[in-house]
Write an enzyme that holds these catalytic residues in place. Structure first.
Site, PDB file in Angstrom:
ATOM      1  CD  GLU A  69      -3.073   1.264   1.851  1.00  0.00           C
ATOM      2  OE1 GLU A  69      -3.781   2.024   2.048  1.00  0.00           O
ATOM      3  OE2 GLU A  69      -3.556  -0.165   2.451  1.00  0.00           O
ATOM      4  CD  GLU A  94       2.105   8.163   4.525  1.00  0.00           C
ATOM      5  OE1 GLU A  94       1.775   9.678   4.938  1.00  0.00           O
ATOM      6  OE2 GLU A  94       0.625   7.800   4.230  1.00  0.00           O
ATOM      7  CG  ASP A 121       9.712   8.332  -2.622  1.00  0.00           C
ATOM      8  OD1 ASP A 121       8.692   7.347  -2.648  1.00  0.00           O
ATOM      9  OD2 ASP A 121       9.676   9.609  -2.848  1.00  0.00           O
ATOM     10  CG  ASP A 143      -5.368  14.239  -9.450  1.00  0.00           C
ATOM     11  OD1 ASP A 143      -3.803  14.629  -8.445  1.00  0.00           O
ATOM     12  OD2 ASP A 143      -5.928  14.492  -9.584  1.00  0.00           O
ATOM     13  CE  LYS A 147      -5.891  24.687  -6.379  1.00  0.00           C
ATOM     14  NZ  LYS A 147      -5.247  26.149  -5.141  1.00  0.00           N
TER      15      LYS A 147
END
Length: 171
Positions: A69, A94, A121, A143, A147
């Site tokens: 995950e 995470e 990462d 996402d 923007k």
């Protein structure tokens, strides 16, 4: 100037802040004492400079397959999957320290032994994952920055899809 062949070069950040407030003493203790037990070894370029593949199955003996995950937040989904699939090994990545601490608290409270955590990462893990080692990958919020100016921070892109395709089992 950065050498393009240097695997330790800095990457573009795909994530936001690393932490918010100071951790409470109990959470800090989990990060210092419990995280080293659950952490995935061999991901730090300092301890694996050749970027040799890491055997994820050896980290979770007895697991019929390994799932990943990416960006687990507070670990709610990761914990639910671990409880629902005790024969599967789950690895969560995470970057946000507060989320990692919250997940560690849940793992300890639930007594789960089929979870490993990488508090950085996810690409660090994907770089050294053996080909075809992952049976499933969860990316629940791909996402978080809708923007246009944030497109560069999105995980879903050609480079990361190539890493995922190599790391995932065919099919």
């Amino acid at each position: 100037m950065t050498d393009e062949t240097d695997t330790t070069r800095l990457r573009r950040n795909l994530y936001g802040r690393r932490r918010s407030h100071a951790l409470r003493p109990g959470m800090k203790a989990l990060m210092e004492e419990f995280l080293p037990i659950l952490a995935v070894p061999g991901l730090d370029p300092a301890e694996n400079p050749a970027r040799d593949p890491v055997d994820l199955a050896a980290l979770l003996p007895g697991a019929k397959e390994i799932w990943l995950e990416v960006g687990f937040g507070g670990g709610e989904h990761l914990i639910a999957e671990a409880k629902a699939n005790p024969d599967v090994g789950l690895i969560g990545c995470e970057h946000y320290i507060d989320g990692v601490a919250k997940c560690l608290a849940s793992v300890e409270r639930e007594g789960l032994s089929n979870i490993r955590v990488h508090p950085h990462d996810a690409r660090d893990l994907l770089d050294v994952t053996q080909e075809g080692a992952l049976g499933r990958v969860y990316l629940l919020y791909p996402d978080p920055w809708p923007k246009t100016r944030h497109h560069k921070r999105r995980f879903m892109g050609a480079g990361n899809l190539d890493l995922l395709a190599r790391a995932m089992r065919p099919g």
